[in-house]
Scaffold this motif. Structure first.
Motif, PDB file in Angstrom:
ATOM      1  N   TYR A 102      43.837  11.728 -28.253  1.00 56.35           N
ATOM      2  CA  TYR A 102      43.526  12.240 -26.912  1.00 56.35           C
ATOM      3  C   TYR A 102      42.115  11.867 -26.462  1.00 56.35           C
ATOM      4  O   TYR A 102      41.824  11.821 -25.260  1.00 56.35           O
ATOM      5  CB  TYR A 102      43.664  13.763 -26.891  1.00 56.35           C
ATOM      6  N   LEU A 103      41.210  11.600 -27.403  1.00 56.78           N
ATOM      7  CA  LEU A 103      39.851  11.224 -27.026  1.00 56.78           C
ATOM      8  C   LEU A 103      39.842  10.002 -26.108  1.00 56.78           C
ATOM      9  O   LEU A 103      38.972   9.869 -25.241  1.00 56.78           O
ATOM     10  CB  LEU A 103      39.023  10.945 -28.278  1.00 56.78           C
ATOM     11  N   ASP A 104      40.809   9.112 -26.285  1.00 57.20           N
ATOM     12  CA  ASP A 104      40.860   7.912 -25.453  1.00 57.20           C
ATOM     13  C   ASP A 104      41.172   8.246 -23.993  1.00 57.20           C
ATOM     14  O   ASP A 104      40.765   7.513 -23.086  1.00 57.20           O
ATOM     15  CB  ASP A 104      41.902   6.942 -26.004  1.00 57.20           C
ATOM     16  N   ALA A 105      41.891   9.350 -23.768  1.00 56.95           N
ATOM     17  CA  ALA A 105      42.213   9.731 -22.390  1.00 56.95           C
ATOM     18  C   ALA A 105      40.949  10.028 -21.595  1.00 56.95           C
ATOM     19  O   ALA A 105      40.889   9.780 -20.377  1.00 56.95           O
ATOM     20  CB  ALA A 105      43.147  10.940 -22.378  1.00 56.95           C
ATOM     21  N   PHE A 106      39.902  10.559 -22.249  1.00 54.63           N
ATOM     22  CA  PHE A 106      38.661  10.840 -21.541  1.00 54.63           C
ATOM     23  C   PHE A 106      38.068   9.572 -20.921  1.00 54.63           C
ATOM     24  O   PHE A 106      37.386   9.638 -19.897  1.00 54.63           O
ATOM     25  CB  PHE A 106      37.638  11.465 -22.494  1.00 54.63           C
ATOM     26  N   ALA A 107      38.328   8.429 -21.547  1.00 52.78           N
ATOM     27  CA  ALA A 107      37.768   7.173 -21.051  1.00 52.78           C
ATOM     28  C   ALA A 107      38.490   6.661 -19.806  1.00 52.78           C
ATOM     29  O   ALA A 107      38.089   5.640 -19.237  1.00 52.78           O
ATOM     30  CB  ALA A 107      37.805   6.111 -22.140  1.00 52.78           C
ATOM     31  N   THR A 108      39.540   7.360 -19.364  1.00 58.09           N
ATOM     32  CA  THR A 108      40.209   6.973 -18.118  1.00 58.09           C
ATOM     33  C   THR A 108      39.615   7.680 -16.907  1.00 58.09           C
ATOM     34  O   THR A 108      39.974   7.377 -15.764  1.00 58.09           O
ATOM     35  CB  THR A 108      41.714   7.304 -18.175  1.00 58.09           C
ATOM     36  N   ALA A 131      33.523   5.153 -26.309  1.00 60.96           N
ATOM     37  CA  ALA A 131      34.478   4.438 -25.464  1.00 60.96           C
ATOM     38  C   ALA A 131      34.000   4.374 -24.018  1.00 60.96           C
ATOM     39  O   ALA A 131      34.118   3.338 -23.352  1.00 60.96           O
ATOM     40  CB  ALA A 131      35.846   5.102 -25.548  1.00 60.96           C
ATOM     41  N   LEU A 132      33.452   5.463 -23.516  1.00 60.52           N
ATOM     42  CA  LEU A 132      32.968   5.483 -22.136  1.00 60.52           C
ATOM     43  C   LEU A 132      31.876   4.442 -21.918  1.00 60.52           C
ATOM     44  O   LEU A 132      31.888   3.694 -20.928  1.00 60.52           O
ATOM     45  CB  LEU A 132      32.439   6.878 -21.803  1.00 60.52           C
ATOM     46  N   LEU A 133      30.930   4.380 -22.845  1.00 58.65           N
ATOM     47  CA  LEU A 133      29.823   3.435 -22.704  1.00 58.65           C
ATOM     48  C   LEU A 133      30.291   1.991 -22.867  1.00 58.65           C
ATOM     49  O   LEU A 133      29.731   1.071 -22.268  1.00 58.65           O
ATOM     50  CB  LEU A 133      28.733   3.766 -23.717  1.00 58.65           C
ATOM     51  N   HIS A 134      31.324   1.795 -23.679  1.00 56.67           N
ATOM     52  CA  HIS A 134      31.855   0.447 -23.897  1.00 56.67           C
ATOM     53  C   HIS A 134      32.537  -0.101 -22.648  1.00 56.67           C
ATOM     54  O   HIS A 134      32.320  -1.255 -22.271  1.00 56.67           O
ATOM     55  CB  HIS A 134      32.846   0.473 -25.063  1.00 56.67           C
ATOM     56  N   PHE A 135      33.333   0.725 -22.013  1.00 58.33           N
ATOM     57  CA  PHE A 135      34.155   0.240 -20.907  1.00 58.33           C
ATOM     58  C   PHE A 135      33.454   0.268 -19.550  1.00 58.33           C
ATOM     59  O   PHE A 135      33.871  -0.450 -18.633  1.00 58.33           O
ATOM     60  CB  PHE A 135      35.447   1.051 -20.818  1.00 58.33           C
ATOM     61  N   ALA A 290      44.517  -0.134 -11.764  1.00 59.47           N
ATOM     62  CA  ALA A 290      43.841  -1.414 -11.570  1.00 59.47           C
ATOM     63  C   ALA A 290      42.376  -1.361 -11.977  1.00 59.47           C
ATOM     64  O   ALA A 290      41.785  -2.392 -12.313  1.00 59.47           O
ATOM     65  CB  ALA A 290      43.958  -1.838 -10.107  1.00 59.47           C
ATOM     66  N   ARG A 291      41.785  -0.173 -11.971  1.00 59.61           N
ATOM     67  CA  ARG A 291      40.372  -0.034 -12.315  1.00 59.61           C
ATOM     68  C   ARG A 291      40.158   0.308 -13.779  1.00 59.61           C
ATOM     69  O   ARG A 291      39.018   0.489 -14.212  1.00 59.61           O
ATOM     70  CB  ARG A 291      39.733   1.029 -11.423  1.00 59.61           C
ATOM     71  N   LEU A 292      41.245   0.391 -14.543  1.00 63.76           N
ATOM     72  CA  LEU A 292      41.148   0.716 -15.967  1.00 63.76           C
ATOM     73  C   LEU A 292      41.278  -0.544 -16.816  1.00 63.76           C
ATOM     74  O   LEU A 292      41.970  -1.490 -16.436  1.00 63.76           O
ATOM     75  CB  LEU A 292      42.251   1.696 -16.368  1.00 63.76           C
ATOM     76  N   ARG A 297      45.637   1.753 -19.612  1.00 62.34           N
ATOM     77  CA  ARG A 297      46.484   1.902 -18.429  1.00 62.34           C
ATOM     78  C   ARG A 297      47.739   2.723 -18.680  1.00 62.34           C
ATOM     79  O   ARG A 297      48.301   3.296 -17.747  1.00 62.34           O
ATOM     80  CB  ARG A 297      46.852   0.516 -17.890  1.00 62.34           C
ATOM     81  N   HIS A 298      48.172   2.806 -19.929  1.00 67.21           N
ATOM     82  CA  HIS A 298      49.405   3.554 -20.214  1.00 67.21           C
ATOM     83  C   HIS A 298      49.260   5.044 -19.943  1.00 67.21           C
ATOM     84  O   HIS A 298      50.259   5.753 -19.786  1.00 67.21           O
ATOM     85  CB  HIS A 298      49.822   3.330 -21.670  1.00 67.21           C
ATOM     86  N   PHE A 299      48.035   5.545 -19.871  1.00 67.14           N
ATOM     87  CA  PHE A 299      47.844   6.976 -19.615  1.00 67.14           C
ATOM     88  C   PHE A 299      48.216   7.360 -18.190  1.00 67.14           C
ATOM     89  O   PHE A 299      48.608   8.499 -17.921  1.00 67.14           O
ATOM     90  CB  PHE A 299      46.385   7.374 -19.865  1.00 67.14           C
ATOM     91  N   VAL A 300      48.102   6.446 -17.235  1.00 65.92           N
ATOM     92  CA  VAL A 300      48.208   6.801 -15.818  1.00 65.92           C
ATOM     93  C   VAL A 300      49.547   7.442 -15.490  1.00 65.92           C
ATOM     94  O   VAL A 300      49.613   8.495 -14.834  1.00 65.92           O
ATOM     95  CB  VAL A 300      47.965   5.557 -14.935  1.00 65.92           C
ATOM     96  N   ASP A 301      50.630   6.843 -15.925  1.00 68.97           N
ATOM     97  CA  ASP A 301      51.954   7.337 -15.542  1.00 68.97           C
ATOM     98  C   ASP A 301      52.402   8.561 -16.343  1.00 68.97           C
ATOM     99  O   ASP A 301      53.475   9.110 -16.063  1.00 68.97           O
ATOM    100  CB  ASP A 301      52.989   6.225 -15.701  1.00 68.97           C
TER     101      ASP A 301
END
Length: 313
Positions: A102-108, A131-135, A290-292, A297-301
């Protein structure tokens, strides 16, 4: 994370991924717990430290642990049961610093924010911040962690010292209670909340007033994303059922922000909630996607408006 508040896959020997904790009295009580669970065979102990707030262990999962979802990872374990509060994988080439949890979801969250700044409430070893700083090269991250010993371990064993050096203008880590986090003038663009005590979502997060206060650290139009746990989270206190606590947390958020302003994401037994207008309309979802980066991107839907049918286990 906790022994898997949000588990990417079931972990062997009862291990689950659990979120970080705050709240001095709850954390100090947990640190005094005499029950320390032995590590399973596939984990190698790297460090064992006791602080006034936590029993801290760092362990490596053998890269040869066949079928283990976290093979090769380094884990931050807190308290007797060994809840996993953070993890990292060895960097290989350009591989993004993602965890598969779930930590990866924060980066969206950044593409939805009115300004590129994020408060991480429950910083732990910094997996979400990494992840936030990387992306997002333009984002600034402010993290709050109650236990300075956890941050010392993060710097020594999880590369936080290097992360702070490389991103000094954009990363600030504060020692203190995340519920007392102070925002800059105008507020942060958003906040990522991952606060647990004794293996359960912090009790204060089942109170609408807490969410109103936390919402005030975010700028107008900003969003809050929250790990709410779920049935897969095993609390140290028998009366803190993971599913019931998750439901109470979501009800408190809906009372504070409005039921139409809370969305939920379900990932293998754990739930993440997000405030703000649901991003479910095809055009809005496409713009967010498109901005991810492709890896996120799989988190969006997967998001659904909170309400009937959206919060069951």
């Amino acid at each position: 994370m906790a022994l898997l508040a949000l588990k990417p896959n079931p972990l062997p020997n009862g291990f689950r991924l659990c979120p970080k904790r705050t709240n001095a009295s709850a954390a100090a009580a947990a640190a005094r717990s005499p029950s320390v669970h032995p590590l399973p065979d596939e984990l190698q102990l790297v460090a064992d430290i006791r602080s006034p707030y936590n029993h801290i262990r760092v362990a490596d999962v053998s890269p040869r642990a066949a079928g283990h979802p976290l093979a090769g990872a380094r884990l931050l374990l807190l308290d007797g049961p060994g809840n996993i509060h953070s993890l990292s994988f060895p960097r290989r080439g350009d591989r993004p610093p993602l965890t598969g949890t779930y930590l990866d979801a924060f980066a969206t969250l950044p593409p939805l924010l009115p300004r590129p700044s994020l408060a991480v409430l429950g910083f732990s070893a910094g997996a979400a911040a990494r992840a936030l700083l990387h992306f997002y090269p333009d984002i600034s991250v402010h993290g709050w962690e109650l236990d300075p010993a956890v941050l010392a371990v993060a710097r020594d064993f999880f590369g936080l010292a290097d992360l702070e050096r490389r991103h000094a203008p954009r990363l600030s880590v504060h020692v203190g209670d995340a519920l007392e986090a102070r925002a800059p003038p105008g507020g942060f663009g958003g906040a990522a909340v991952d606060l647990f005590a004794r293996g359960s979502v912090l009790p204060a997060l089942q109170e609408p007033g807490t969410w109103r206060r936390l919402g005030a650290v975010v700028a107008p139009g900003g969003r809050v994303m929250v790990n709410c746990g779920g049935a897969g989270v095993e609390a140290e206190d028998e009366g803190r059922d993971g599913a019931a606590v998750k439901d109470a947390t979501l009800r408190a958020m809906a009372a504070a922000f409005g039921e139409g302003a809370v969305s939920v994401l379900h990932v293998d037994g754990s739930w993440v909630a997000m405030t703000g207008p649901p991003v479910t309309a095809p055009e809005a979802a496409a713009a967010w996607r498109a901005r991810l980066p492709p890896e996120l991107r799989h988190f969006v839907d997967a998001w659904r408006p909170y309400g009937a049918g959206a919060s069951g286990e």
